[in-house]
Write a protein that holds these residues in place. Structure first.
Motif, mmCIF file in Angstrom:
data_model
loop_
_atom_site.group_PDB
_atom_site.id
_atom_site.type_symbol
_atom_site.label_atom_id
_atom_site.label_comp_id
_atom_site.label_asym_id
_atom_site.label_seq_id
_atom_site.Cartn_x
_atom_site.Cartn_y
_atom_site.Cartn_z
ATOM 1 N N ARG A 19 0.853 -1.190 0.000
ATOM 2 C CA ARG A 19 0.000 0.000 0.000
ATOM 3 C C ARG A 19 0.888 1.239 0.000
ATOM 4 O O ARG A 19 1.899 1.292 0.693
ATOM 5 C CB ARG A 19 -0.909 -0.013 1.225
ATOM 6 C CG ARG A 19 -1.841 1.186 1.303
ATOM 7 C CD ARG A 19 -2.930 0.963 2.298
ATOM 8 N NE ARG A 19 -3.931 0.108 1.658
ATOM 9 C CZ ARG A 19 -5.083 -0.223 2.210
ATOM 10 N NH1 ARG A 19 -5.395 0.212 3.418
ATOM 11 N NH2 ARG A 19 -5.937 -0.998 1.566
ATOM 12 N N GLU A 48 -4.813 0.192 -7.515
ATOM 13 C CA GLU A 48 -6.211 0.536 -7.327
ATOM 14 C C GLU A 48 -6.289 1.631 -6.268
ATOM 15 O O GLU A 48 -5.682 1.516 -5.192
ATOM 16 C CB GLU A 48 -6.979 -0.694 -6.841
ATOM 17 C CG GLU A 48 -8.426 -0.417 -6.525
ATOM 18 C CD GLU A 48 -9.159 -1.639 -5.986
ATOM 19 O OE1 GLU A 48 -10.397 -1.590 -5.959
ATOM 20 O OE2 GLU A 48 -8.515 -2.621 -5.588
ATOM 21 N N GLU A 49 -7.010 2.696 -6.588
ATOM 22 C CA GLU A 49 -7.214 3.764 -5.628
ATOM 23 C C GLU A 49 -8.165 3.271 -4.544
ATOM 24 O O GLU A 49 -9.243 2.776 -4.836
ATOM 25 C CB GLU A 49 -7.774 5.004 -6.314
ATOM 26 C CG GLU A 49 -6.806 5.611 -7.300
ATOM 27 C CD GLU A 49 -7.333 6.868 -7.971
ATOM 28 O OE1 GLU A 49 -8.397 7.392 -7.556
ATOM 29 O OE2 GLU A 49 -6.674 7.341 -8.904
ATOM 30 N N ILE A 50 -7.754 3.412 -3.294
ATOM 31 C CA ILE A 50 -8.539 2.938 -2.160
ATOM 32 C C ILE A 50 -9.335 4.081 -1.528
ATOM 33 O O ILE A 50 -10.522 3.947 -1.272
ATOM 34 C CB ILE A 50 -7.636 2.278 -1.097
ATOM 35 C CG1 ILE A 50 -6.875 1.103 -1.701
ATOM 36 C CG2 ILE A 50 -8.434 1.848 0.122
ATOM 37 C CD1 ILE A 50 -7.747 0.015 -2.287
ATOM 38 N N GLU A 51 -8.653 5.193 -1.258
ATOM 39 C CA GLU A 51 -9.332 6.307 -0.608
ATOM 40 C C GLU A 51 -8.492 7.573 -0.686
ATOM 41 O O GLU A 51 -7.305 7.524 -0.997
ATOM 42 C CB GLU A 51 -9.627 5.989 0.860
ATOM 43 C CG GLU A 51 -8.384 5.891 1.722
ATOM 44 C CD GLU A 51 -8.676 5.672 3.197
ATOM 45 O OE1 GLU A 51 -9.351 6.539 3.801
ATOM 46 O OE2 GLU A 51 -8.235 4.642 3.727
ATOM 47 N N GLN A 52 -9.136 8.665 -0.359
ATOM 48 C CA GLN A 52 -8.484 9.945 -0.148
ATOM 49 C C GLN A 52 -8.462 10.126 1.364
ATOM 50 O O GLN A 52 -9.521 10.188 1.989
ATOM 51 C CB GLN A 52 -9.292 11.062 -0.811
ATOM 52 C CG GLN A 52 -8.665 12.419 -0.723
ATOM 53 C CD GLN A 52 -7.519 12.570 -1.694
ATOM 54 O OE1 GLN A 52 -7.436 11.860 -2.682
ATOM 55 N NE2 GLN A 52 -6.619 13.472 -1.406
ATOM 56 N N ARG A 53 -7.270 10.148 1.969
ATOM 57 C CA ARG A 53 -7.160 10.226 3.420
ATOM 58 C C ARG A 53 -6.720 11.636 3.817
ATOM 59 O O ARG A 53 -5.643 12.087 3.457
ATOM 60 C CB ARG A 53 -6.160 9.196 3.915
ATOM 61 C CG ARG A 53 -6.197 9.023 5.411
ATOM 62 C CD ARG A 53 -5.393 7.828 5.858
ATOM 63 N NE ARG A 53 -5.926 6.578 5.306
ATOM 64 C CZ ARG A 53 -5.278 5.426 5.352
ATOM 65 N NH1 ARG A 53 -4.081 5.349 5.910
ATOM 66 N NH2 ARG A 53 -5.819 4.335 4.844
ATOM 67 N N ASN A 75 -4.696 14.082 -7.063
ATOM 68 C CA ASN A 75 -4.748 12.625 -7.268
ATOM 69 C C ASN A 75 -4.270 12.194 -8.652
ATOM 70 O O ASN A 75 -4.434 11.033 -9.021
ATOM 71 C CB ASN A 75 -6.143 12.056 -7.006
ATOM 72 C CG ASN A 75 -6.549 12.165 -5.570
ATOM 73 O OD1 ASN A 75 -5.736 12.455 -4.710
ATOM 74 N ND2 ASN A 75 -7.817 11.951 -5.288
ATOM 75 N N CYS A 82 0.239 1.839 5.573
ATOM 76 C CA CYS A 82 0.944 1.958 4.289
ATOM 77 C C CYS A 82 2.376 1.441 4.422
ATOM 78 O O CYS A 82 2.983 1.528 5.480
ATOM 79 C CB CYS A 82 0.965 3.412 3.833
ATOM 80 S SG CYS A 82 -0.692 4.086 3.558
ATOM 81 N N LEU A 112 -3.523 10.315 -1.335
ATOM 82 C CA LEU A 112 -4.202 9.296 -2.114
ATOM 83 C C LEU A 112 -3.621 7.961 -1.672
ATOM 84 O O LEU A 112 -2.405 7.769 -1.702
ATOM 85 C CB LEU A 112 -3.963 9.511 -3.611
ATOM 86 C CG LEU A 112 -4.482 8.425 -4.541
ATOM 87 C CD1 LEU A 112 -5.997 8.315 -4.461
ATOM 88 C CD2 LEU A 112 -4.032 8.709 -5.969
ATOM 89 N N SER A 120 -3.974 15.922 2.368
ATOM 90 C CA SER A 120 -4.540 14.596 2.149
ATOM 91 C C SER A 120 -3.538 13.753 1.370
ATOM 92 O O SER A 120 -2.606 14.269 0.754
ATOM 93 C CB SER A 120 -5.867 14.677 1.386
ATOM 94 O OG SER A 120 -5.648 15.117 0.067
#
Length: 123
Positions: free
Chosen positions: A7, A40-45, A15, A71, A29, A27
């Motif tokens: 990750r 694969e994009e998982i989330e915007q943190r 992004n 990560c 990505l 943030s």
């Protein structure tokens, strides 16, 4: 993608590009990468930026790193030694790798595969 190998947290303003200084990032990505280098994009943190105009607050830095503990790697346009050491202390490798997200992930994946051939980092 159920077969993620690692990750990555990416400091990006849009992004699409690794274009943010780690300490100024609001943030990250978060992406999962599989054994073939596909991601694969998982989330915007979202995080609280740790940089205070050239210096950093140690408590903010620790909280910023804690937000990324799931990560394996962090990619940023720039990252200072304090943040890099704090990430490393938590087993997260960081790289200054500005550019388009896909290209930066491709370079990271090539680097990881080279290290694995030399003795394994994710074995």
């Amino acid at each position: 993608m159920g077969n993620a190998v690692y990750r990555v947290a990416i400091a990006s303003t849009d992004n699409r590009y690794v274009d943010q200084h780690f300490g100024r990032a609001e943030s990250f990505l978060i992406v999962d990468v599989d054994k073939d280098g596909n991601y694969e994009e998982i989330e915007q943190r979202f995080v609280i930026p740790v940089c205070n105009g050239g210096s950093h607050d140690n408590e903010k830095l620790k909280k910023g790193v804690e937000a990324l503990l799931d990560c394996n790697f962090v990619l940023a346009a720039k990252i200072g030694p304090g943040a890099s050491y704090e990430l490393k202390d938590h087993g997260i490798a960081s790289f200054e790798m500005p550019g388009e997200v896909g290209d930066s992930l491709y370079r990271l994946d090539g680097y990881i595969k080279l290290l694995e051939e030399m003795g394994g980092v994710l074995a």
